[in-house]
Design an enzyme around this catalytic site. Structure first.
Site, PDB file in Angstrom:
ATOM      1  N   GLU A 257       0.878  -1.177   0.000  1.00  0.00           N
ATOM      2  CA  GLU A 257       0.000   0.000   0.000  1.00  0.00           C
ATOM      3  C   GLU A 257       0.906   1.215   0.000  1.00  0.00           C
ATOM      4  OE1 GLU A 257      -3.039  -0.146  -0.550  1.00  0.00           O
ATOM      5  OE2 GLU A 257      -3.334  -2.283  -0.195  1.00  0.00           O
TER       6      GLU A 257
ATOM      7  N   CYS B 171      -1.901   8.825   3.762  1.00  0.00           N
ATOM      8  CA  CYS B 171      -1.940   8.361   2.379  1.00  0.00           C
ATOM      9  C   CYS B 171      -3.305   8.624   1.770  1.00  0.00           C
ATOM     10  CB  CYS B 171      -1.604   6.885   2.319  1.00  0.00           C
ATOM     11  SG  CYS B 171      -2.621   5.923   3.417  1.00  0.00           S
TER      12      CYS B 171
HETATM   13  P1  NAP Z   1       8.924   4.995   3.218  1.00  0.00           P
HETATM   14  O1  NAP Z   1      10.082   5.914   3.176  1.00  0.00           O
HETATM   15  O2  NAP Z   1       8.530   4.309   1.991  1.00  0.00           O
HETATM   16  O3  NAP Z   1       9.219   3.953   4.374  1.00  0.00           O
HETATM   17  C1  NAP Z   1       8.285   2.969   4.762  1.00  0.00           C
HETATM   18  C2  NAP Z   1       9.006   1.866   5.496  1.00  0.00           C
HETATM   19  O4  NAP Z   1       9.913   1.211   4.597  1.00  0.00           O
HETATM   20  C3  NAP Z   1       9.857   2.340   6.668  1.00  0.00           C
HETATM   21  O5  NAP Z   1       9.835   1.355   7.671  1.00  0.00           O
HETATM   22  C4  NAP Z   1      11.237   2.434   6.034  1.00  0.00           C
HETATM   23  O6  NAP Z   1      12.280   2.360   6.963  1.00  0.00           O
HETATM   24  C5  NAP Z   1      11.228   1.210   5.139  1.00  0.00           C
HETATM   25  N1  NAP Z   1      12.178   1.275   4.029  1.00  0.00           N
HETATM   26  C6  NAP Z   1      12.729   2.377   3.461  1.00  0.00           C
HETATM   27  N2  NAP Z   1      13.524   2.020   2.429  1.00  0.00           N
HETATM   28  C7  NAP Z   1      13.466   0.657   2.337  1.00  0.00           C
HETATM   29  C8  NAP Z   1      14.043  -0.297   1.452  1.00  0.00           C
HETATM   30  N3  NAP Z   1      14.811   0.083   0.431  1.00  0.00           N
HETATM   31  N4  NAP Z   1      13.770  -1.602   1.646  1.00  0.00           N
HETATM   32  C9  NAP Z   1      12.958  -2.004   2.651  1.00  0.00           C
HETATM   33  N5  NAP Z   1      12.388  -1.135   3.518  1.00  0.00           N
HETATM   34  C10 NAP Z   1      12.619   0.178   3.361  1.00  0.00           C
HETATM   35  O7  NAP Z   1       7.619   5.746   3.735  1.00  0.00           O
HETATM   36  P2  NAP Z   1       7.519   6.694   5.001  1.00  0.00           P
HETATM   37  O8  NAP Z   1       8.358   7.901   4.701  1.00  0.00           O
HETATM   38  O9  NAP Z   1       7.763   5.954   6.257  1.00  0.00           O
HETATM   39  O10 NAP Z   1       5.957   7.017   4.978  1.00  0.00           O
HETATM   40  C11 NAP Z   1       5.376   7.881   4.057  1.00  0.00           C
HETATM   41  C12 NAP Z   1       4.828   7.139   2.832  1.00  0.00           C
HETATM   42  O11 NAP Z   1       3.982   6.081   3.215  1.00  0.00           O
HETATM   43  C13 NAP Z   1       4.008   8.005   1.943  1.00  0.00           C
HETATM   44  O12 NAP Z   1       4.371   7.822   0.613  1.00  0.00           O
HETATM   45  C14 NAP Z   1       2.583   7.521   2.154  1.00  0.00           C
HETATM   46  O13 NAP Z   1       1.698   7.695   1.107  1.00  0.00           O
HETATM   47  C15 NAP Z   1       2.790   6.094   2.431  1.00  0.00           C
HETATM   48  N6  NAP Z   1       1.659   5.553   3.163  1.00  0.00           N
HETATM   49  C16 NAP Z   1       0.775   4.748   2.506  1.00  0.00           C
HETATM   50  C17 NAP Z   1      -0.319   4.213   3.164  1.00  0.00           C
HETATM   51  C18 NAP Z   1      -1.288   3.317   2.445  1.00  0.00           C
HETATM   52  O14 NAP Z   1      -1.942   2.524   3.083  1.00  0.00           O
HETATM   53  N7  NAP Z   1      -1.405   3.398   1.141  1.00  0.00           N
HETATM   54  C19 NAP Z   1      -0.505   4.484   4.515  1.00  0.00           C
HETATM   55  C20 NAP Z   1       0.404   5.307   5.163  1.00  0.00           C
HETATM   56  C21 NAP Z   1       1.498   5.823   4.475  1.00  0.00           C
HETATM   57  P3  NAP Z   1      12.954   3.739   7.510  1.00  0.00           P
HETATM   58  O15 NAP Z   1      11.914   4.422   8.266  1.00  0.00           O
HETATM   59  O16 NAP Z   1      14.068   3.303   8.324  1.00  0.00           O
HETATM   60  O17 NAP Z   1      13.361   4.503   6.277  1.00  0.00           O
END
Ligand code: NAP
Ligand code: MG
Length: 481
Positions: free
Chosen positions: A246, A280
């Site tokens: 997601e 999101c």
């Molecule tokens: P993110 O940067 O994509 O990180 C999400 C998770 O993935 C974190 O635990 C992050 O760890 C980890 N991660 C980062 N790079 C990775 C990699 N290369 N391989 C494996 N894991 C990795 O997102 P965020 O900044 O935490 O949150 C914001 C985003 O989440 C927005 O784009 C938002 O739209 C999306 N979101 C979507 C939903 C939905 O249900 N559609 C709900 C909420 C949020 P670190 O924190 O250590 O970087």
């Protein structure tokens, strides 16, 4: 060092240190958290594989009871843990408490789903053979979650994973470790096999990648951004792991000429600025019919100006800080970008000073924007809302669907024909009429289309699709003689 990593049924201290500060008051240190190294990750995965077999064998009553206990404790402690979530993530206290209560509801809902794990019986096309189709656990599930709902998002993944007999290795976002520890403490106190549930903290680029690339992982449930989702998918496909992702969105809210204007303003404010716009499901593109455009922009901007921005734990606060210094910097860059693209900044968009030093920002409204502008195409994850004028319903629908994303979409109208047309033709996973684009129920599926989602839906009975695998079992009936 404190012990904050939970692996193979033990609390461990890990290595690299991550100091976690309150985004409403950067002098407030919430705690010092450590990272798991590759040795602890390997141990978690090994223990998870063993524990999963015991958990499946323990049966549905046991799984029900454990999930029910976790859910009840979360609901009972929503106030206390909600405070921690607000302190760590920056959402106002009411939202923090609401999130923890909701997390509890995911566990009690899936406690009951554990009892409803039924299959199908089929006659065979051949003589004297019967067939059943049953659901079995997928095995070890890796969960990678973001910071914006640090308890609810992992809860809606952990609960179905455990309900259907899987083991879990969870990597939370590095920005919200305290919320992750609070949830883990509750799960760890249950009577479950050692290693069934593991919390491994660390950066996404190192530990996250190592987790999702490991062969012991059968399925990965990820919520986060599109680029990270793509990276995870490319790694996971090497092992043919099952994937559920997601990701981001750029959700439209259409305001029609016949809409109840006061309701439209309320809904737009909630959808655009609730959770400081860091949802999101936030409405970031407000598409307004030309007949009510000027009135809407004026009233929407006035409502945005009237919002109280402040410390998340202050009871008068309506909008908390953004989550981090880098998020604030990026938001201000988007404000500059919008201006340079020719959008008109009607209000907000500047960093604010408050009594405590934090990442405060005035909610921003851009008007005179075109859908092709980057501020309307890229997810900002910020309290920035862009108004786009449309000449007709048909044009509004076209603009709403003209995006690489497709998570939620909303329309404000009192005309049944338009509401129904939008429900049928919005290219999104969730569609709302006269309601904010954010705010969903826990017992029905949640997810999007196009770049917003990949793989089976989350939540409700649909969750079984991802957290179980189907087995078709044939038996020759033989003869009683
Ligand atoms: P993110 O940067 O994509 O990180 C999400 C998770 O993935 C974190 O635990 C992050 O760890 C980890 N991660 C980062 N790079 C990775 C990699 N290369 N391989 C494996 N894991 C990795 O997102 P965020 O900044 O935490 O949150 C914001 C985003 O989440 C927005 O784009 C938002 O739209 C999306 N979101 C979507 C939903 C939905 O249900 N559609 C709900 C909420 C949020 P670190 O924190 O250590 O970087
Ligand atoms: Mg990130």
């Amino acid at each position: 060092m404190e012990t904050r990593i939970y692996v193979a049924g033990r609390w461990e201290s890990g290595s690299v240190v991550n100091e976690n500060r309150n985004p409403s008051d950067t002098s407030d240190v919430i705690g010092v958290f450590s990272h798991a190294d590759s040795g602890l990750l390997a141990e978690a995965l090994e223990a998870a594989q063993q524990a999963q077999k015991k958990w499946w064998a323990a049966g549905i009553q046991k799984r029900h009871d454990v999930l029910m206990a976790i859910g009840n404790e979360l609901m009972a402690r929503a106030e206390e843990i909600g405070q921690l979530v607000s302190r760590e993530e920056g959402k106002p206290l009411a939202e923090g408490k609401g999130e923890v209560y909701r997390a509890g509801q995911f566990f009690t809902y899936f406690a009951a789903e554990a009892l409803r794990l039924t299959g199908d019986f089929a006659e065979s096309v051949r003589a004297n053979i019967s067939i059943d189709v049953r659901r079995e656990p997928v095995g070890v599930v890796a969960i990678v979650s973001p910071w914006n709902f640090p308890v609810a998002t992992p809860a809606w993944k952990i609960a179905p994973a455990l309900a259907f007999g899987n083991a879990v290795v969870w990597k939370p976002a590095d920005l919200t470790p305290a919320s992750a520890v609070a949830l883990t403490e509750i799960i760890a106190r249950q009577d479950i096999p050692a290693g069934l549930f593991n919390l491994v903290m660390g950066s996404g680029s190192k530990l996250g990648r190592a987790l999702v690339s490991n062969k012991a992982v059968s399925a990965i449930s990820f919520t986060g951004s599109v680029p990270v989702g793509r990276d995870i998918a490319s790694l996971a496909i090497q092992n043919m792991a099952k994937m559920q992702m997601e990701m981001g969105s750029k959700n439209p809210l259409v305001v029609m000429d016949d809409a109840d204007m006061n309701l439209a303003i309320d809904v737009a404010v909630q959808a655009a600025f609730g959770g400081t716009g860091q949802k999101c499901t936030a409405a970031s593109r407000i598409i307004v019919h030309k007949a009510v455009h000027d009135e809407f922009v004026e009233k929407f901007a006035n409502a945005a100006r009237a919002l109280t921005v402040g410390h998340a734990l202050d009871s008068t606060t309506q909008i908390g800080p953004v989550v981090s210094a880098s998020q604030l910097k990026q938001n201000l860059e988007y404000i500059a970008l919008g201006k340079s693209e020719g959008a008109e900044l009607i209000c907000g968009g500047e960093a604010l000073e408050r009594q405590t030093k934090g990442y405060f920002m005035a909610p921003a409204v851009f008007a005179g924007t075109r859908n092709s502008m980057r501020i309307n195409q890229e997810e900002m994850f910020a309290p920035i809302s862009c108004v786009i004028m449309a000449d007709s319903y048909t044009e509004a629908l076209h603009i709403a669907n003209d995006t690489e994303f497709g998570l939620t979409a909303g329309i404000m109208t009192n005309r049944l024909s338009i509401a129904n047309h939008f429900r049928a033709n919005s290219r999104s996973g969730c569609v709302m009429v006269n309601l904010p684009t954010a705010g969903t129920d826990y017992h029905v599926p949640f997810g999007g289309r196009a770049a917003s989602s990949y793989g089976p839906r989350e939540q409700g009975t649909y969750a079984a699709e991802f957290y179980t695998t189907v087995k078709t079992s044939y038996v020759a009936n033989g003869s009683p003689e």
